[in-house]
Write an enzyme that holds these catalytic residues in place. Structure first.
Site, mmCIF file in Angstrom:
data_model
loop_
_atom_site.group_PDB
_atom_site.id
_atom_site.type_symbol
_atom_site.label_atom_id
_atom_site.label_comp_id
_atom_site.label_asym_id
_atom_site.label_seq_id
_atom_site.Cartn_x
_atom_site.Cartn_y
_atom_site.Cartn_z
ATOM 1 C CB SER A 106 -0.948 -0.048 1.209
ATOM 2 O OG SER A 106 -1.993 0.879 1.084
ATOM 3 C CG ASP A 139 -4.083 -1.498 -0.436
ATOM 4 O OD1 ASP A 139 -3.137 -2.092 0.101
ATOM 5 O OD2 ASP A 139 -4.385 -0.317 -0.181
#
Length: 320
Positions: A68, A182
């Site tokens: 992320s 993600d």
């Protein structure tokens, strides 16, 4: 050695010949240092201060794994462009954040991500991951299977965008025929990736340890038990997630749920894959969308490294 071989060797030495040299032994390879940078949306600006302080202490990782926003900061650092990222982060204001919001009503995410991608490419020249001087991996997840996917080659900007493609906010990224999202959904703090790539010692910087300690206490004191984690953010992109007085909005529920998910998965993964040094900036009081708090978060990142300095120095001493 057989009796015959021993006699032949003794005869050779007696005749003036040199005794055969033993096979050369390679010295052991230097133990490698790994650094895992966790996810945390806007709280990820704390990574900037943390990696700068680690660099000052001489803790330069041989292997860096980021998921992320950890992949974003780690990628810029590895590419030698951290100054540019920090300058941009410090320049963000609530109003300027809105300029990067390209709302898509019928897309795979709330935001198309093109404006943010354009800004990213302005600060980061084309970079191939394999050409960087040290190992780097962006941790993502495959949308179709939920498998953890490590991007260790290819375009750096593309890998970072896949690593922070938070479902519901950004659309998934197509990389090598797979839709990626993600990586924090499967591995919020990728210690395991560092180990698998050969790190003997791993330092990890996690951004969720404080999410339900100091942060939640402050939110309860200010807003009451029913107030979710994101509602206190004012202005900027947070306006898209404001709640009514009677109930939290869909955006607030989604991000608060993401916060809970990351906290629980991080705890679970660290129980089985603990780092040698865990650094936890105290950023739980900051909303996941307060990107305009870069100055405060960078300072908190530096402080967290200083708080863990004895453990860091012990780890470096072990590596020699």
């Amino acid at each position: 050695m057989s009796t015959e071989e021993q006699i032949n060797t003794e005869e050779s030495v007696a005749e003036g010949g040199a005794e055969p040299a033993p096979a050369s032994v390679k010295p052991p390879a230097r133990a490698k240092l790994g650094l895992a940078l966790g996810g945390g949306v806007a709280r990820g600006w704390a990574h900037i201060g943390a990696v700068r302080r680690l660099e000052e202490l001489g803790a330069i990782p041989d292997i860096l794994a980021g998921t992320s926003v950890g992949a974003l900061v780690g990628g810029f650092w590895r590419a030698g462009r951290l100054d540019a990222l920090e300058e941009w982060a410090r320049s963000l204001s609530p109003t300027r954040m809105l300029s990067y919001v390209d709302v898509v009503l019928n897309g795979a995410g709330l935001m198309g991500g093109k404006r943010l991608e354009k800004a990213l490419l302005r600060y980061l020249p084309p970079t191939e991951i394999r050409d960087m001087p040290h190992k780097f991996v962006a941790v993502t997840a495959e949308l179709a299977t939920g498998h953890e996917v490590w991007l260790r080659e290819g375009d750096l900007a593309e890998a970072m965008q896949a690593a922070y493609a938070l479902p519901g906010i950004f659309p998934p990224r197509a990389v090598d025929g797979r839709w990626l999202i993600d990586g924090a959904l499967v591995n919020p703090l990728p210690v395991s990736a560092c180990r698998a790539m050969g790190a003997r010692v791993v330092i990890a910087i996690g951004l969720h340890a404080d999410a339900f300690n100091l942060g939640v206490a402050q939110r309860r004191a200010r807003f009451g038990e029913m107030h979710p984690s994101v509602e206190h953010a004012k202005g900027g992109i947070a306006k898209l997630f404001q709640s009514s007085a009677s109930a939290p909005g869909v955006g607030s529920v989604m991000l608060a749920s993401f916060n809970i998910l990351m906290d629980r998965i991080t705890r679970s993964r660290l129980a089985g894959e603990p780092p040698d040094v865990l650094i936890t900036p105290q950023v739980g009081h900051i909303s996941l969308l307060e990107f305009d708090k870069a100055e405060e978060m960078i300072a908190l990142g530096r402080k967290a490294v200083d708080d863990a300095r004895p453990q860091i120095e012990a780890a470096l001493e072990y590596l020699g």
